[in-house]
Enzyme design. Structure first.
Site, mmCIF file in Angstrom:
data_model
loop_
_atom_site.group_PDB
_atom_site.id
_atom_site.type_symbol
_atom_site.label_atom_id
_atom_site.label_comp_id
_atom_site.label_asym_id
_atom_site.label_seq_id
_atom_site.Cartn_x
_atom_site.Cartn_y
_atom_site.Cartn_z
ATOM 1 N N HIS A 69 -6.436 -16.731 10.454
ATOM 2 C CA HIS A 69 -6.216 -17.711 9.385
ATOM 3 C C HIS A 69 -6.221 -19.090 10.030
ATOM 4 O O HIS A 69 -5.580 -19.289 11.066
ATOM 5 C CB HIS A 69 -4.873 -17.439 8.704
ATOM 6 C CG HIS A 69 -4.755 -18.089 7.366
ATOM 7 N ND1 HIS A 69 -4.649 -19.451 7.211
ATOM 8 C CD2 HIS A 69 -4.752 -17.577 6.115
ATOM 9 C CE1 HIS A 69 -4.567 -19.739 5.910
ATOM 10 N NE2 HIS A 69 -4.636 -18.615 5.233
ATOM 11 N N SER A 125 2.836 -7.609 3.668
ATOM 12 C CA SER A 125 2.634 -7.793 2.219
ATOM 13 C C SER A 125 3.615 -8.822 1.660
ATOM 14 O O SER A 125 3.261 -9.658 0.835
ATOM 15 C CB SER A 125 2.872 -6.490 1.450
ATOM 16 O OG SER A 125 2.064 -5.460 1.888
ATOM 17 N N ALA A 142 0.831 -1.209 0.000
ATOM 18 C CA ALA A 142 0.000 0.000 0.000
ATOM 19 C C ALA A 142 0.871 1.266 0.000
ATOM 20 O O ALA A 142 0.608 2.212 -0.750
ATOM 21 C CB ALA A 142 -0.933 0.001 1.207
ATOM 22 N N GLN A 174 0.835 -15.038 0.587
ATOM 23 C CA GLN A 174 1.115 -16.198 -0.257
ATOM 24 C C GLN A 174 0.122 -16.347 -1.398
ATOM 25 O O GLN A 174 0.473 -16.601 -2.538
ATOM 26 C CB GLN A 174 1.125 -17.469 0.603
ATOM 27 C CG GLN A 174 2.260 -17.492 1.599
ATOM 28 C CD GLN A 174 2.332 -18.785 2.402
ATOM 29 O OE1 GLN A 174 1.582 -19.720 2.173
ATOM 30 N NE2 GLN A 174 3.232 -18.821 3.363
ATOM 31 N N GLY A 184 -2.222 -14.510 -3.365
ATOM 32 C CA GLY A 184 -2.109 -13.721 -4.581
ATOM 33 C C GLY A 184 -3.093 -12.584 -4.595
ATOM 34 O O GLY A 184 -3.389 -11.993 -3.551
ATOM 35 N N ARG A 223 -12.518 -10.335 5.710
ATOM 36 C CA ARG A 223 -11.980 -10.133 4.361
ATOM 37 C C ARG A 223 -11.991 -11.413 3.534
ATOM 38 O O ARG A 223 -11.633 -12.481 4.026
ATOM 39 C CB ARG A 223 -10.541 -9.612 4.460
ATOM 40 C CG ARG A 223 -9.863 -9.482 3.113
ATOM 41 C CD ARG A 223 -8.486 -8.888 3.236
ATOM 42 N NE ARG A 223 -7.560 -9.699 3.974
ATOM 43 C CZ ARG A 223 -6.928 -10.772 3.494
ATOM 44 N NH1 ARG A 223 -7.173 -11.207 2.260
ATOM 45 N NH2 ARG A 223 -6.067 -11.431 4.255
ATOM 46 N N GLU A 247 -9.467 -19.990 -3.806
ATOM 47 C CA GLU A 247 -9.315 -19.939 -2.346
ATOM 48 C C GLU A 247 -10.673 -19.874 -1.683
ATOM 49 O O GLU A 247 -11.704 -19.695 -2.358
ATOM 50 C CB GLU A 247 -8.453 -18.727 -1.946
ATOM 51 C CG GLU A 247 -6.990 -18.910 -2.299
ATOM 52 C CD GLU A 247 -6.121 -17.742 -1.919
ATOM 53 O OE1 GLU A 247 -6.594 -16.823 -1.253
ATOM 54 O OE2 GLU A 247 -4.946 -17.750 -2.302
ATOM 55 N N ARG A 261 -12.920 -18.326 6.110
ATOM 56 C CA ARG A 261 -11.856 -18.505 7.106
ATOM 57 C C ARG A 261 -12.346 -18.531 8.545
ATOM 58 O O ARG A 261 -11.828 -19.275 9.362
ATOM 59 C CB ARG A 261 -10.859 -17.348 6.982
ATOM 60 C CG ARG A 261 -9.817 -17.644 6.005
ATOM 61 C CD ARG A 261 -8.836 -16.564 5.885
ATOM 62 N NE ARG A 261 -8.232 -16.772 4.580
ATOM 63 C CZ ARG A 261 -7.481 -15.916 3.954
ATOM 64 N NH1 ARG A 261 -7.208 -14.758 4.505
ATOM 65 N NH2 ARG A 261 -6.981 -16.205 2.794
ATOM 66 N N LEU A 307 -3.893 -7.606 -0.946
ATOM 67 C CA LEU A 307 -2.890 -6.979 -1.824
ATOM 68 C C LEU A 307 -3.612 -6.116 -2.853
ATOM 69 O O LEU A 307 -3.145 -5.036 -3.230
ATOM 70 C CB LEU A 307 -2.051 -8.051 -2.531
ATOM 71 C CG LEU A 307 -1.099 -8.877 -1.657
ATOM 72 C CD1 LEU A 307 -0.429 -9.969 -2.490
ATOM 73 C CD2 LEU A 307 -0.043 -8.009 -0.992
ATOM 74 N N GLU A 321 -3.827 -2.040 5.383
ATOM 75 C CA GLU A 321 -4.446 -2.708 6.530
ATOM 76 C C GLU A 321 -4.681 -1.787 7.726
ATOM 77 O O GLU A 321 -5.613 -2.016 8.514
ATOM 78 C CB GLU A 321 -3.593 -3.916 6.941
ATOM 79 C CG GLU A 321 -4.330 -4.877 7.849
ATOM 80 C CD GLU A 321 -3.549 -6.152 8.114
ATOM 81 O OE1 GLU A 321 -2.602 -6.456 7.365
ATOM 82 O OE2 GLU A 321 -3.899 -6.852 9.082
ATOM 83 N N HIS A 331 -4.389 -12.881 11.555
ATOM 84 C CA HIS A 331 -3.905 -12.769 10.180
ATOM 85 C C HIS A 331 -4.160 -11.399 9.560
ATOM 86 O O HIS A 331 -3.312 -10.874 8.850
ATOM 87 C CB HIS A 331 -4.601 -13.855 9.356
ATOM 88 C CG HIS A 331 -4.147 -13.944 7.936
ATOM 89 N ND1 HIS A 331 -2.842 -14.224 7.589
ATOM 90 C CD2 HIS A 331 -4.821 -13.796 6.754
ATOM 91 C CE1 HIS A 331 -2.732 -14.258 6.267
ATOM 92 N NE2 HIS A 331 -3.917 -13.977 5.736
HETATM 93 C C1 SIN Z 1 -3.420 -17.427 2.063
HETATM 94 O O1 SIN Z 1 -2.615 -17.583 1.164
HETATM 95 O O2 SIN Z 1 -4.013 -18.365 2.594
HETATM 96 C C2 SIN Z 1 -3.683 -16.039 2.588
HETATM 97 C C3 SIN Z 1 -4.139 -15.146 1.518
HETATM 98 C C4 SIN Z 1 -4.870 -13.977 2.082
HETATM 99 O O3 SIN Z 1 -4.745 -13.670 3.251
HETATM 100 O O4 SIN Z 1 -5.635 -13.366 1.335
#
Ligand code: SIN
Length: 482
Positions: free
Chosen positions: A230, A43, A16, A47, A49, A369, A114, A276, A375, A358, A334
Site C-alpha cells: 500500500h 479484516s 473470511a 478502511q 470498504g 488486488r 478508490e 497501488r 473483504l 487472504e 498490505h
Molecule cells: C484502503 O483503504 O486504502 C485499503 C483498502 C483495501 O486494501 O482494499
C-alpha cells in the site's frame, strides 16, 4: 459421510473465517483464534470498504474489467466474473447480519472511489472503519450462534493427519499447553503475511503462520511472489503502521515530494489514483533517492470525525493533524495475492484441508488486488465454503496412524526482526535478482531455526522464479511490461 459428532474447525476470526462459520449452520463449527475476543485480524483494520457495482450507471462487467486490469490479467477470469456478479448480494447479506453501511439523507448507500476503479463503487461503514464494523457485526452473530463454539487465546501450531488426510489441529494455549482437536475438516482462514515485512499496514498476527502450516502439511502454493504494497501508510517509526486509506485520495488528497511537487504528475493517466503498485513504486523511488513523500489531505472537506475517524485518530495519536498539515507516508506490505492454492470452493491440494480469505489463492486477485475486493472475497468465498462444508458429503475418515505436522519453532526475536528487514529490502515494491538470491541464501541458512525463515525462503523462491515484472511483482533488472 461426515461424523455428526465431529465439528469443522475454522482457524481465524477475520471476515473470511466468520463468514465460513456462519454459513455452516446448523452443522457444528469450532472457531479458533489467537486473540481472546477475536480481534487482531487484518479484516478489522480494513478502511476502504467493499466494492460492488450498485450505481445504475455501473455494472458487474465493469467491476470485473477493473479487477482484471488491476490483476494484470493474471486472474482466474471465471472467479472474477463470479465475484463481481455476487458483490451486491454480499452487501445485502451483510445488511441482514446487522451491518449498517453509510448512506445519504435519502437513504441511498454512499459509494466511494478508490484506485483502479473506473466508477464510484466502494460501500463503506463507519466512514473509514468498514472492516471494524463488519467484524464486530459478524463476531456478534457467531458468538450468539448455537452451532459455533468459539475459542480465543489459542494458536494452531500443528495439523493432524491420518492417511494423507487432515483430520484435526493441534492447539497451543498461552501457557504453552498443547491439545489435539479432531475435526471433520479444517479451514485455514488465518490471513496474510504482511507482518513478515519490516513495514506493514497489517496487525502483528498477519505473520503467515497459517500459510506456513499449510505448506508444512504439503499443500500446494500458488502465486507466492505477488505481495501488494500500500503506498500510504503513515511514515512513523515501527513495524505495524497506521494505514492512510486510499479513499482519501479518492476524496481529493494529493501526494507530493518535499518540495511540494505533485508526485504522480506524468507517471500514470490516473495520477494519484493509479494502481497501488504504480504509486508504491513511485513513493519508494522518491525514498530511495533520499526524499520523503507527503500526502496532503487538507483540502478534503466534510466531517473528518464521520468520514475518516480511523485515520484522524491514528494521525492525532502520532502528532499529525491531517486536517491542517500534510502527512509523511511510506509504502507498507498490505496484502498477499498468493497463498495456498485452492479451487473455487476453497479446497487445497491436501484432502480435509481448506483455505479461505487472504491465506488462500483461488486466483481471483491475479497479480495485484483491486482496492476493496478483499473483504468482498472473504464474505463471498467464506459463505461458499461454509455452505459446501455444511453438506454431509465431507468425509472425516482417514486410515492409518495419526501424525502431527508441526509448524515448528519460531525464530528468536532478534533474528525475526532481521528477517523482516531483509524481506523489506530484497522482496519489497522493487526487486532484483542479486538481492533476491542473497536473501534466499540467508533464509536457507536460518531454515532450521524457525518457521518464518522457511516461509520467507518459499516466498523468495517464487520471486526468483518469476523473472519478468507482472502486477505487484516488479523486477527492476528485467523487462517491465508497463
Ligand atoms: C484502503 O483503504 O486504502 C485499503 C483498502 C483495501 O486494501 O482494499
Amino acid at each position: 459421510m461426515r461424523h455428526a459428532y465431529l465439528p469443522v474447525v475454522v482457524v481465524g476470526g477475520g471476515v473470511a473465517g466468520l463468514a465460513t462459520a456462519l454459513a455452516m449452520a446448523p452443522a457444528p463449527v469450532r472457531l479458533l483464534c489467537r486473540a481472546h475476543d477475536g480481534c487482531g485480524s487484518a479484516s478489522a483494520l480494513a478502511q476502504g470498504g467493499i466494492a460492488a457495482a450498485l450505481d445504475p450507471q455501473d455494472s458487474a462487467a465493469a467491476h470485473a474489467a477493473d479487477t482484471l486490469a488491476a490483476g494484470a490479467n493474471h486472474n482466474d477470469a471465471a472467479m472474477v466474473q463470479w465475484l463481481a456478479a455476487e458483490a451486491p448480494a454480499a452487501i445485502a447479506w451483510l445488511q441482514a447480519q446487522g451491518v449498517v453501511f453509510d448512506s445519504d439523507a435519502q437513504g441511498r448507500l454512499q459509494l466511494g472511489r478508490e484506485g483502479g476503479h473506473g466508477a464510484a463503487r466502494i460501500v463503506h461503514a463507519g466512514g473509514d472503519a468498514s472492516g471494524a464494523v463488519l467484524v464486530q457485526a459478524l463476531r456478534a452473530m457467531a458468538q450468539a450462534a448455537m452451532h459455533v463454539q468459539w475459542r480465543g487465546g489459542v494458536d494452531v501450531d500443528g495439523l493432524l493427519l491420518r492417511g494423507g488426510r487432515v483430520v484435526g489441529v493441534r492447539t497451543r494455549d498461552e501457557r504453552g499447553r498443547h491439545e489435539q482437536v479432531e475435526a471433520a475438516a479444517v479451514v485455514l482462514a488465518t490471513g496474510g503475511i504482511g507482518a513478515s515485512y519490516a513495514r506493514t499496514s497489517n496487525p502483528p498476527g498477519a505473520d503467515g503462520a497459517g500459510l506456513a502450516l499449510g505448506l508444512a502439511a504439503g499443500a500446494a502454493p500458488r502465486d507466492l511472489e505477488f505481495v501488494q504494497f500500500h503506498p500510504t501508510a503513515l511514515d512513523v517509526p515501527g513495524h505495524c503502521l497506521p494505514l492512510i486509506t486510499e479513499a482519501l485520495r479518492g476524496a481529493g488528497a494529493r501526494l507530493h515530494d518535499a518540495d511540494g511537487n505533485a508526485l504522480m504528475a506524468g507517471v500514470h493517466p490516473l495520477g494519484d489514483l493509479a494502481p497501488r503498485d504504480v504509486v508504491s513504486r513511485r513513493v519508494a523511488a522518491e525514498q530511495a533517492a533520499g526524499g520523503r513523500v507527503w500526502l496532503d489531505a487538507t483540502a478534503v472537506d466534510g466531517d473528518w470525525g464521520k468520514r475518516f475517524p480511523t485515520v484522524l485518530a491514528a494521525c492525532l495519536a502520532h502528532g499529525f493533524d491531517p486536517r491542517r498539515q500534510a502527512l509523511p507516508v511510506t509504502p507498507a506490505a498490505h496484502f498477499h495475492m498468493g497463498g495456498l492454492a485452492t479451487d473455487a470452493d476453497g479446497r487445497t491440494s491436501v484432502p480435509g484441508l481448506y483455505a479461505v480469505g487472504e491465506v488462500a489463492c483461488n486466483g481471483v486477485h491475479g497479480a495485484n488486488r483491486l482496492a476493496s475486493n478483499s473483504l468482498l472475497e472473504g464474505v463471498l468465498c467464506g459463505r461458499r465454503l461454509g455452505r459446501l462444508l455444511a453438506d454431509a458429503s465431507v468425509s472425516a475418515s482417514g486410515n492409518g496412524p495419526l501424525r502431527v505436522i508441526e509448524r515448528g519453532e519460531s525464530l528468536p526475536s532478534d533474528q525475526l526482526a532481521a528477517l523482516r528487514e531483509l524481506l523489506w529490502r530484497s522482496a519489497g515494491p522493487v526487486r532484483e535478482a542479486g538481492a533476491l538470491r542473497d536473501a534466499w541464501r540467508a533464509c536457507a541458512a536460518l531454515a532450521e531455526l524457525g518457521w518464518q525463515a522457511r516461509l520467507a525462503k518459499a516466498l523468495l523462491r517464487a520471486m526468483r522464479l518469476r523473472r519478468r515484472s507482472l502486477g505487484a511483482h516488479w523486477r527492476q533488472d528485467r523487462g517491465c511490461p508497463r
